[in-house]
Design a protein around this motif. Structure first.
Motif, mmCIF file in Angstrom:
data_model
loop_
_atom_site.group_PDB
_atom_site.id
_atom_site.type_symbol
_atom_site.label_atom_id
_atom_site.label_comp_id
_atom_site.label_asym_id
_atom_site.label_seq_id
_atom_site.Cartn_x
_atom_site.Cartn_y
_atom_site.Cartn_z
ATOM 1 N N THR B 60 0.921 -1.253 0.121
ATOM 2 C CA THR B 60 -0.159 -0.231 -0.002
ATOM 3 C C THR B 60 0.892 1.519 0.060
ATOM 4 O OG1 THR B 60 -1.322 -1.182 0.897
ATOM 5 C CG2 THR B 60 -1.213 1.002 1.104
ATOM 6 N N SER B 61 1.697 1.385 1.010
ATOM 7 C CA SER B 61 2.909 2.074 0.280
ATOM 8 C C SER B 61 3.910 1.612 1.500
ATOM 9 C CB SER B 61 2.898 3.166 1.646
ATOM 10 O OG SER B 61 2.739 3.470 2.678
ATOM 11 N N GLY B 62 5.472 2.229 1.003
ATOM 12 C CA GLY B 62 6.688 1.857 1.172
ATOM 13 C C GLY B 62 7.052 1.197 0.162
ATOM 14 N N SER B 63 8.229 0.465 0.097
ATOM 15 C CA SER B 63 9.212 0.526 -1.117
ATOM 16 C C SER B 63 9.883 -1.171 -0.572
ATOM 17 C CB SER B 63 10.347 1.190 -1.772
ATOM 18 O OG SER B 63 10.878 1.247 -0.389
ATOM 19 N N ALA B 64 10.455 -1.486 -1.987
ATOM 20 C CA ALA B 64 11.655 -2.736 -1.097
ATOM 21 C C ALA B 64 12.459 -2.823 -2.582
ATOM 22 C CB ALA B 64 10.233 -3.956 -1.342
ATOM 23 N N THR B 65 13.295 -3.497 -2.204
ATOM 24 C CA THR B 65 13.798 -3.774 -3.750
ATOM 25 C C THR B 65 14.794 -5.172 -3.009
ATOM 26 O OG1 THR B 65 16.003 -3.416 -2.555
ATOM 27 C CG2 THR B 65 15.233 -1.948 -4.168
ATOM 28 N N VAL B 66 15.041 -5.726 -4.261
ATOM 29 C CA VAL B 66 15.168 -7.877 -4.125
ATOM 30 C C VAL B 66 16.715 -7.606 -5.018
ATOM 31 C CG1 VAL B 66 14.953 -10.247 -5.206
ATOM 32 C CG2 VAL B 66 13.369 -8.866 -3.220
ATOM 33 N N ASP B 67 17.431 -8.079 -4.618
ATOM 34 C CA ASP B 67 18.728 -7.741 -5.320
ATOM 35 C C ASP B 67 18.912 -7.013 -6.209
ATOM 36 O OD1 ASP B 67 21.231 -9.494 -6.349
ATOM 37 O OD2 ASP B 67 20.064 -10.139 -7.773
ATOM 38 N N GLY B 68 19.017 -5.821 -5.504
ATOM 39 C CA GLY B 68 18.941 -3.996 -5.680
ATOM 40 C C GLY B 68 17.474 -4.159 -7.327
ATOM 41 N N PHE B 69 16.880 -5.021 -7.201
ATOM 42 C CA PHE B 69 15.450 -4.390 -7.967
ATOM 43 C C PHE B 69 13.959 -4.003 -7.051
ATOM 44 C CE2 PHE B 69 18.251 -6.609 -11.630
ATOM 45 C CZ PHE B 69 17.931 -5.521 -12.487
ATOM 46 N N ASP B 70 13.220 -3.191 -7.761
ATOM 47 C CA ASP B 70 11.889 -2.796 -7.660
ATOM 48 C C ASP B 70 11.217 -3.532 -7.016
ATOM 49 O OD1 ASP B 70 11.647 0.106 -5.601
ATOM 50 O OD2 ASP B 70 9.281 -1.346 -6.946
ATOM 51 N N VAL B 71 10.291 -4.120 -6.626
ATOM 52 C CA VAL B 71 9.935 -5.316 -6.394
ATOM 53 C C VAL B 71 8.080 -4.746 -7.104
ATOM 54 C CG1 VAL B 71 10.032 -6.582 -4.385
ATOM 55 C CG2 VAL B 71 7.974 -4.489 -4.524
ATOM 56 N N VAL B 72 8.106 -3.535 -6.925
ATOM 57 C CA VAL B 72 7.089 -2.833 -8.235
ATOM 58 C C VAL B 72 7.011 -2.682 -9.156
ATOM 59 C CG1 VAL B 72 4.703 -1.057 -8.420
ATOM 60 C CG2 VAL B 72 6.059 -2.445 -5.593
ATOM 61 N N LYS B 73 8.540 -1.539 -9.755
ATOM 62 C CA LYS B 73 8.418 -1.024 -10.905
ATOM 63 C C LYS B 73 9.331 -2.416 -12.209
ATOM 64 C CE LYS B 73 9.780 3.555 -8.869
ATOM 65 N NZ LYS B 73 10.735 3.714 -8.080
ATOM 66 N N HIS B 74 9.955 -3.362 -10.970
ATOM 67 C CA HIS B 74 10.703 -4.729 -11.644
ATOM 68 C C HIS B 74 10.569 -5.846 -11.454
ATOM 69 C CE1 HIS B 74 13.021 -0.533 -14.027
ATOM 70 N NE2 HIS B 74 13.257 -0.538 -12.727
ATOM 71 N N PRO B 75 9.152 -5.966 -11.262
ATOM 72 C CA PRO B 75 8.968 -7.349 -11.163
ATOM 73 C C PRO B 75 8.960 -8.399 -11.965
ATOM 74 C CG PRO B 75 6.434 -6.271 -11.880
ATOM 75 C CD PRO B 75 8.108 -4.819 -11.893
ATOM 76 N N ASP B 76 9.330 -8.389 -13.155
ATOM 77 C CA ASP B 76 10.290 -9.713 -14.006
ATOM 78 C C ASP B 76 11.699 -9.970 -13.339
ATOM 79 O OD1 ASP B 76 7.666 -10.922 -14.769
ATOM 80 O OD2 ASP B 76 7.558 -9.610 -16.568
ATOM 81 N N GLU B 77 12.106 -9.125 -13.198
ATOM 82 C CA GLU B 77 13.487 -8.760 -12.792
ATOM 83 C C GLU B 77 13.744 -9.390 -11.497
ATOM 84 O OE1 GLU B 77 15.947 -8.285 -14.824
ATOM 85 O OE2 GLU B 77 15.238 -7.074 -16.169
ATOM 86 N N VAL B 78 12.476 -9.108 -10.362
ATOM 87 C CA VAL B 78 12.843 -9.842 -9.315
ATOM 88 C C VAL B 78 12.615 -11.879 -9.205
ATOM 89 C CG1 VAL B 78 11.475 -9.759 -6.584
ATOM 90 C CG2 VAL B 78 12.261 -7.781 -8.212
ATOM 91 N N ARG B 79 11.735 -11.363 -10.785
ATOM 92 C CA ARG B 79 10.552 -13.158 -10.035
ATOM 93 C C ARG B 79 12.178 -13.733 -10.323
ATOM 94 N NH1 ARG B 79 5.174 -10.838 -13.217
ATOM 95 N NH2 ARG B 79 4.544 -9.689 -11.065
ATOM 96 N N ARG B 80 12.343 -13.770 -12.252
ATOM 97 C CA ARG B 80 14.263 -14.202 -12.627
ATOM 98 C C ARG B 80 14.841 -14.229 -11.383
ATOM 99 N NH1 ARG B 80 12.946 -12.925 -17.344
ATOM 100 N NH2 ARG B 80 13.069 -10.001 -17.728
ATOM 101 N N ARG B 81 14.795 -13.566 -10.698
ATOM 102 C CA ARG B 81 15.679 -13.939 -9.047
ATOM 103 C C ARG B 81 15.703 -14.270 -7.887
ATOM 104 N NH1 ARG B 81 16.955 -9.894 -12.526
ATOM 105 N NH2 ARG B 81 19.506 -9.658 -12.156
ATOM 106 N N ILE B 82 14.525 -14.586 -7.654
ATOM 107 C CA ILE B 82 13.843 -14.843 -6.580
ATOM 108 C C ILE B 82 13.193 -16.630 -6.773
ATOM 109 C CG2 ILE B 82 13.249 -13.228 -5.456
ATOM 110 C CD1 ILE B 82 10.235 -13.806 -5.994
ATOM 111 N N GLY B 83 12.712 -17.911 -5.647
ATOM 112 C CA GLY B 83 12.570 -18.341 -5.156
ATOM 113 C C GLY B 83 11.633 -18.590 -4.644
ATOM 114 N N LEU B 84 10.512 -19.849 -4.742
ATOM 115 C CA LEU B 84 9.100 -19.374 -2.984
ATOM 116 C C LEU B 84 8.302 -20.931 -3.231
ATOM 117 C CD1 LEU B 84 7.093 -17.751 -1.596
ATOM 118 C CD2 LEU B 84 5.823 -17.136 -3.876
ATOM 119 N N ALA B 85 9.040 -20.681 -1.321
ATOM 120 C CA ALA B 85 8.366 -22.011 -1.120
ATOM 121 C C ALA B 85 7.779 -22.196 -0.109
ATOM 122 C CB ALA B 85 9.437 -23.169 -0.868
#
Lengths: 273, 333
Positions: B60-85
């Motif tokens: 709703t507000s705030g920001s987050a990056t995964v491996d340097g990529f913003d989760v809202v602005k570059h979700p596909d870059e994030v998805r290429r770098r994560i696994g979820l279980a």
């Protein structure tokens, strides 16, 4: 971890990947149809039961139609339309189940095309409908169906049926996404499926229905599609009345439905998944 | 590039048009190459946090990056770098183990030949080779979790999100998963793990944060948290509630932390368990109060919560007075 990941991301355009994603999801859905016995019964056995029911029980005298070739030639093209439309119930159930089980959420964390879940589902249901058409054709011939329209027209008729069912399945995708669970999804489809298939020219002639129902039963899309399919399959028989504009009307209905239902289902999908 | 694998800044997430505040401004930094723990009870916001970091949900507000990529602005870059279980092993029941991994590999846009080799490698590593061609429907809970983890690892992601990976598992399956996670981290993977189990956080996590009702109430290494908490729980069972009420007054000074009284059971968080137990027994003996039972145990998440917040994890009402609750909260912050 012996293999470096950087070397294995295959280089394809995003469109080709989107197509690949749709086919991956469709393949997975098709496997489920083969492996879940109830799904197999639902998609294959049920249409056969309908053929036998209307051919030998209702069609043995209770239903009379004024058509050349007798009731069986009237019935089978209708059953072909009816079973493909019933197939759309599977679209709703399948999507509701995937949503319920969290699979769609898991897919969201993958770098796949977002729309592939929805498109893959409708494509796999199209695949199942092709299978069902082949089976009904075989069963139809076994119970005495003898169309006169020729092979090319027969295939054309099947394509029109598949096109209409595919376009309609986007509406049922919407139902599946809106339903809280798969049981509810199934229940929600019945009030749509029954008027569409039974208040139509599929099983009986519309002229035998009460007057207040006839306008709906005559002009609703399923009746138009049935008229087109019946004309194409048995059209070479000089006694079959002309279908008028039914072929065009059926195609227009299909295009109109997907233009309306496609964006509707897509919007719903974006909202819930 | 950032030193942190995952960084979140003041993440807020509300549901139902703001009626429910699942996260109330959570910030965290996950260093590379270690297991970072998100500890908290059901409903504390752990899963919501993981869903935001794995791009499933937007904040709703705030920001987050995964491996340097913003989760809202570059979700596909994030998805290429994560696994979820996680807890709800979302593997496809109608497919075999191998087919599940191949499907996820294909949806990760990996080369087919690589996916097949990788899938076989993972099935072998996780003890699923024999079950590779069986429908997942026939798998046990532990096998499903391992397959789910395998699916998250097909693309060899540098960052792994594990949402309560061992909840509901038997002890052996839990041990197996812990070993797998430890091996992954040794291989350089960063893991963000949520758990309800202090034992799990203690074993796996270098650093952790404790979430309660959508806010971080404590953070540090698990050692730091345990020191703050006190190492052991002394649990005394009295014969009557009257004895318990009298007893708790006598032994209160054994611990610096408030006692928790529930019926005939009195619990104290103590340092130096046996000595504290002997001390408590002496005092009760002098007052001629006998005990029905006495145990010393490692603190559970419940105890952590009681100590940090003054309320237990399951019930929302504070067992002690509101004053204690407020004080505890103030200290935790």
């Amino acid at each position: 971890m012996t293999i470096a990941p950087e070397t294995v991301h295959a280089a394809k355009s995003s469109l080709r990947w989107a197509v690949s994603d749709v086919l991956t999801i469709a393949r997975r859905n098709m496997l489920a149809i083969v492996r879940i016995p109830t799904a197999l019964v639902f998609s294959v056995l049920q249409p056969i039961m309908f053929v036998l029911l209307f051919r030998y029980i209702f069609g043995a005298g209770a239903i009379t139609v004024n058509a050349p070739g007798g009731y069986v030639n009237y019935l089978i093209p209708g059953i072909i339309v009816q079973t493909t439309i019933f197939g759309a119930v599977g679209t709703a159930i399948g999507l509701a189940e995937d949503l319920q089980r969290g699979l769609i959420e898991r897919f969201r964390a993958l770098p796949m095309a977002r729309m592939a879940v929805l498109a893959g589902r409708t494509v796999s249901d199209l695949g199942r409908n092709i299978l069902v058409l082949v089976i009904i054709t075989l069963v139809g011939f076994a119970v005495g169906f003898r169309p006169h329209g020729g092979v090319v027209n027969y295939i054309f008729a099947c394509l029109i049926t598949l096109l209409f069912a595919y376009c309609l399945s986007w509406g049922f995708a919407y139902v599946g996404l809106a339903a809280p669970n798969s049981e509810a999804a199934q229940a929600m489809t019945f009030p749509l499926i029954f008027p569409l298939t039974f208040a139509s020219g599929i099983f009986v002639q519309v002229s035998s229905m009460p007057g207040w129902l006839q306008p709906f039963a005559t002009y609703q899309p399923v009746s138009e599609v049935t008229k087109a399919v019946r004309y194409l399959m048995d059209g070479a028989n000089p006694l079959v009345p002309s279908a008028g504009n039914s072929i065009w009307v059926a195609i227009l209905w299909s295009v109109g439905l997907i233009a309306l239902l496609g964006p509707l289902a897509t919007a719903k999908y974006k909202k819930v998944a | 590039m950032s030193d942190f694998a995952v960084e979140a800044h003041a993440i807020v997430r509300t549901f139902n048009d703001g009626d429910v505040q699942a996260l109330k401004g959570v910030s965290l930094q996950v260093p590379r190459g270690e297991v970072f723990g998100l500890l908290g009870p059901n409903g504390s916001g752990k899963t919501t946090m993981v869903r935001i970091l794995s791009t499933i949900l937007s904040p709703t507000s705030g920001s987050a990056t995964v491996d340097g990529f913003d989760v809202v602005k570059h979700p596909d870059e994030v998805r290429r770098r994560i696994g979820l279980a996680g807890q709800y092993a979302t593997v496809d029941e109608n497919l075999t183990g191998l087919e599940n991994l191949r499907m996820i590999g294909s949806l990760n846009h990996l080369e087919k030949s690589y996916v097949i080799a990788r899938a076989k490698e993972l099935l072998g590593e996780f003890g699923l080779s024999d079950a590779a061609n069986r429908n997942v429907k026939t798998y046990s809970g532990g096998m499903r979790r391992r397959l789910d983890l395998g699916a998250a690892l097909v693309a060899n992601p540098p960052i792994l999100f594990l949402d309560e990976p061992t909840t509901g598992l038997d002890p052996q399956s839990r041990q197996d998963l812990w070993t797998i996670i430890e091996n992954l981290v040794e291989g350089g993977t960063t893991v963000l793990l949520t758990t309800q189990y202090l034992e799990e956080a203690d074993r796996l996590c270098k650093q952790l944060v404790v979430l309660d009702k959508g806010a971080i109430i404590a953070e540090g290494t698990s050692q730091e948290l345990k020191t703050r908490l006190g190492a052991t729980v002394l649990s005394l069972t009295f014969h009557t509630t009257g004895d318990a009420a009298r007893g708790v007054e006598l032994i209160r000074s054994v611990s610096a932390k408030p006692a928790n009284v529930e019926g005939t059971v009195v619990e104290l968080t103590v340092e130096g368990g046996p000595a504290a137990a002997a001390d408590a027994l002496r005092r009760l003996d002098a007052a001629a109060i006998t005990l029905a039972g006495l145990t010393l145990r490692e603190p559970s998440l419940d105890d952590v919560f009681l100590s940090l917040t003054g309320h237990k994890t399951e019930d929302e009402t504070a067992p002690n007075s509101d004053v204690v609750t407020t004080k505890r909260k103030a200290r935790a912050q």
